[in-house]
Write an enzyme that holds these catalytic residues in place. Structure first.
Site, mmCIF file in Angstrom:
data_model
loop_
_atom_site.group_PDB
_atom_site.id
_atom_site.type_symbol
_atom_site.label_atom_id
_atom_site.label_comp_id
_atom_site.label_asym_id
_atom_site.label_seq_id
_atom_site.Cartn_x
_atom_site.Cartn_y
_atom_site.Cartn_z
ATOM 1 N N ASP A 286 -29.886 -4.961 47.019
ATOM 2 C CA ASP A 286 -29.678 -6.107 47.892
ATOM 3 C C ASP A 286 -30.600 -7.233 47.401
ATOM 4 O O ASP A 286 -31.437 -7.035 46.515
ATOM 5 C CB ASP A 286 -29.950 -5.738 49.352
ATOM 6 C CG ASP A 286 -29.274 -6.733 50.306
ATOM 7 O OD1 ASP A 286 -28.828 -7.801 49.842
ATOM 8 O OD2 ASP A 286 -29.187 -6.431 51.512
HETATM 9 C C1 BGC Z 1 -27.791 -9.312 52.573
HETATM 10 C C2 BGC Z 1 -26.560 -8.747 51.911
HETATM 11 C C3 BGC Z 1 -25.848 -9.807 51.113
HETATM 12 C C4 BGC Z 1 -26.816 -10.398 50.106
HETATM 13 C C5 BGC Z 1 -26.212 -11.408 49.183
HETATM 14 C C6 BGC Z 1 -28.646 -10.100 51.622
HETATM 15 O O1 BGC Z 1 -29.641 -10.783 52.281
HETATM 16 O O2 BGC Z 1 -28.530 -8.267 53.144
HETATM 17 O O3 BGC Z 1 -25.718 -8.195 52.878
HETATM 18 O O4 BGC Z 1 -24.716 -9.274 50.488
HETATM 19 O O5 BGC Z 1 -27.889 -10.981 50.825
HETATM 20 O O6 BGC Z 1 -25.949 -12.608 49.778
#
Ligand code: BGC
Length: 771
Positions: A286
């Protein structure tokens, strides 16, 4: 050679031919990637593992950015959250024309509940219990995103959540592993279709692996710690269902799992995901997941990047930890070249499957971008979908003693309606949280929806009535990402009096209250899950007028709605319905569509009951049904154990009666099939849809088992007065669970079989099932 050896050899050879014949592309893919990887330097291989933040790429300027330099040097595997074909084409061109090996980039985006055409937030969508509809929304999202250059979505989010304090409960499918698994599968199918290389299918990324929804106290990114028994039975199934459905990628979660953050957790990423579940795609961290391992206390960037690689992570989102430290870690013998090769191969395979090596601009078709995004047909589906996500929580007659039992809703298309509340005339909040590509200006507000739908027949008055919250700073936090609530700075009493005045001129009040879009979603946890106080006061003032009040509730989480349920005659929960929310709300309020949504979460009476979920254990001292308090039983002194609304609950403008349950057999053996059926009758005057739910309880086991578990459901249509028989076929597969040794099996004994319209009100029977 012994005969038996010959047989094995021959069958292995045949099996090989058979597999090769069935999957010709896999062998072709292997030959292609083998050849490509032979040409790659170690730096270029590490480059494929890099998914940097792209910043704000300006069309015509992409070539001058720092990212561009890295792309030319083969140090980037993909980019994400860039919107528009022009930008994506420009960046892809750098990769395939100016880098040494011309390897195309992946383009990812958080396409969570639609692209420009936005569908209800996932929690709302899950309340439709309609898998075809859910799959269609993912299909449309894929069509639109792929028409705009995107080939990879960071969805579905399948984290089971039992804590409404956690803001990201809005992004998932609620508290139940079975329903969540069906939805996970439908979403993956919708995004990926049958052939990932088509120009209108995109790769799914199931997230956040794992247990993110169990963050302690609902505080975002917080620690989770649970038994493996619980993981396997209650939290893992939706991830596994997405993997089984062929999801091309998996995203690691931020939280600890069993003491080790997921991003560095080898047991999770390799033992479970790859070895036990056979996942063949790639794992991405993530956002800043690797660097955060340092904050978790696991070491400096080099150490934690190596830990993530060893755990089984393939791609590094944002941190460039792999990019800057892997070579050194290889030199130090902490990471092997084979690990890098394996990760690089998985990413190249994804690109191959997407067809990017055949045509890197496959997803950049200007014609499609002009004709396939935000189309009337897609918006029509969004409107229909929103109506299916709404949950009618209460619908009493008004006045309470009148109306011959007929609820206040649907409203008549005549007279005067006062539409009041801070969310009533707002477009930006309609799409809800995580709507990266939404066209906020084109979203349909409640006022617009009502006016355009019934404005000729109904006089519609409007006043704001209150701000979202008394605290302007809270309101700022809850209005992020351009979702302004346009605060009214007049004194609260003045704003409210204006609303009461118009309410007094109306026949019925529609109070549009609740949360704003950014009061749920990432980093939007709440310790108080009620409607903000200033809005509660407004609601009380509106009720005091003596006029009938309908509460149209916006929320991204289950709210504690006890007071409202006790005092407001009609409550329609509309979540955040997406681009067409306003029209859909009008459709349901005026009865053009009969609501049929059923909750995918339990709604507690107060925050102190949390976590409250339907499939809990019995305990050794269960409280008898219908009781409040008994000393030395599992209960509270100050509140009953009941929720306000149970899992699976949702009313309709008609009513349904359920017959007693009929079982084909009450004593079974082994692989027999049990048929459980009920007849359901639409006893009202309106046609409707009903979600008939099957629950099972394993009454005796080697471990304690939940008091009931959802094992099936059917959404049926019933005309007024119509009766249908609904049958469920139950086999031992429906009785299986992971036992204490994590073996997936069923145990003989007695089972309760329950069928009903929600998890509380069920008809039940018992069977004895022997091995
Ligand atoms: C979130 C994810 C997301 C990623 C990319 C993160 O902060 O937890 O769910 O896909 O950002 O934007």
């Amino acid at each position: 050679m012994k005969f038996i050896q010959k047989v094995i050899l021959v069958s292995v050879v045949f099996a090989g031919i058979f597999i090769a014949a069935k999957k010709p592309d896999d062998s072709k893919m292997k030959i292609f990637i083998d050849a490509l990887m032979k040409k790659m330097t170690l730096d270029e291989k590490i480059g494929q593992l890099n998914l940097p933040g792209s910043g704000d790429i300006v069309t015509g300027q992409a070539g001058n950015t720092d990212i561009a330099k890295k792309i030319r040097e083969g140090k980037v595997g993909g980019l994400f959250n860039i919107k528009s074909i022009a930008k994506i084409k420009e960046v892809q061109k750098l990769a395939v024309e100016e880098s040494r090996l011309k390897i195309p980039l992946l383009f990812g985006m958080d396409v969570i509940h639609g692209y420009e055409t936005v569908f209800p937030i996932p929690l709302g969508l899950s309340c439709s219990w309609d898998m075809q509809l859910i799959e269609n929304t993912a299909r449309i999202a894929a069509i639109e995103a792929s028409a705009d250059g995107i080939n990879w979505t960071f969805s579905p989010m399948v984290d089971i959540a039992r804590d409404p304090r956690w803001g990201r409960i809005a992004e998932g499918s609620g508290e139940d592993a079975y329903l969540g698994s069906q939805i996970a599968k439908a979403m993956v199918q919708g995004y990926q279709g049958k052939d990932l290389s088509l120009n209108n299918t995109i790769m799914a990324c199931v997230k956040h692996f794992a247990l993110y929804g169990a963050a302690e106290a609902g505080r975002d990114y917080n620690t989770t710690d649970m038994s493996r028994y619980r993981m396997y039975n209650e939290y893992f199934p939706p991830y596994k269902a997405a993997v089984d459905a062929g999801a091309g990628s998996v995203m690691a979660s931020f939280n600890d799992v069993d003491g080790i953050p997921a991003t560095a957790n080898k047991w999770l990423m390799t033992t479970v995901l790859r070895n036990q579940w056979g996942f063949k795609g790639f794992v991405v961290t993530d956002y800043t997941g690797i660097k955060e391992l340092t904050e978790h206390g696991l070491g400096d960037l080099k150490t934690v990047a190596a830990k993530a690689m060893i755990a089984g992570v393939d791609m590094d989102m944002v941190d460039e930890g792999f990019l800057f430290t892997m070579k050194q870690s290889i030199k130090e013998g902490k990471v092997t070249v084979q690990m890098i090769d394996a990760a690089c191969r998985r990413i190249l395979e994804a690109k191959y499957k997407l067809g990017l090596f055949d045509d890197p601009y496959r997803y950049c078709n200007e014609q499609r971008a002009k004709t396939e995004i935000f189309t009337p047909a897609h918006r029509k589906v969004a409107r229909e979908t929103a109506t299916q996500s709404f949950v009618l929580l209460k619908n009493d007659p008004f006045p309470p003693t009148g109306g011959a039992g007929v609820g206040l809703l649907p409203l008549k298309k005549s007279g005067t309606i006062a539409v009041i509340g801070p969310m009533a005339d707002n477009k930006e909040n309609m799409p809800g949280t995580w709507a990266v590509a939404a066209r906020f200006n084109d979203a349909i507000s409640v006022m617009q929806g009502l006016k355009e739908t019934v404005g000729n027949q109904v006089k519609i008055l409007h006043a704001r009535g209150s701000n979202l919250d008394a605290d302007s700073l809270f309101e700022e936090r809850a209005g992020m990402f351009g979702k302004s609530l346009r605060r009214d700075n007049r004194p609260a009493e003045v704003i409210m009096q204006e609303a009461v005045d118009i309410a007094n001129q109306s026949d019925v009040i529609v109070a549009v209250l609740g949360e704003s879009a950014e009061m749920s979603g990432e980093c939007s946890s709440r310790s108080n899950i009620e409607i903000p106080k200033v809005q509660q006061e407004l609601l009380k003032a509106l009720l005091k007028t003596g006029k009938p009040v309908v509460l149209v509730l916006f929320t991204g989480r289950p709210l504690a709605l006890k007071w409202e349920n006790d005092h407001v005659p009609a409550i329609l929960n509309v979540w955040f319905g997406g681009s067409e929310a306003g029209y859909a709300i009008a459709d349901v309020l005026f009865g053009d569509v009969n609501p049929s949504g059923k909750l995918s979460t339990t709604w507690p009476q107060n925050i102190g009951q949390v976590p409250l979920y339907y499939n809990h254990k019995n305990t050794g001292r269960p409280l008898a049904e219908g009781k409040w308090f008994e000393k030395f039983k599992t209960n509270y002194l100050d509140v009953t154990n009941d929720p306000v609304y149970p899992f699976g609950f949702g009313l309709s403008y008609t009513s349904y009666s359920y017959s007693d349950i009929k079982l084909s057999n009450t004593s079974l053996k082994g692989n027999q099939t049990l048929t459980a059926s009920v007849t359901v009758t639409n006893t009202g005057k309106t046609d409707g849809k009903e979600v008939v739910q099957l629950y099972i309880r394993d009454l005796v086991g080697s471990v304690s088992r939940p008091v009931k578990e959802l094992k099936g459901f059917q959404k049926i249509e019933l005309k007024a007065g119509e009766t249908k028989t609904v049958k469920f076929s139950i086999t031992v597969n429906d009785l299986k669970f992971y036992n204490y040794d994590l073996k997936y099996d069923w145990e003989p004994g007695e089972f309760s079989i329950m069928i009903g319209g929600n998890s509380r009100d069920v008809k039940s029977g018992k069977v004895n099932w022997l091995k």
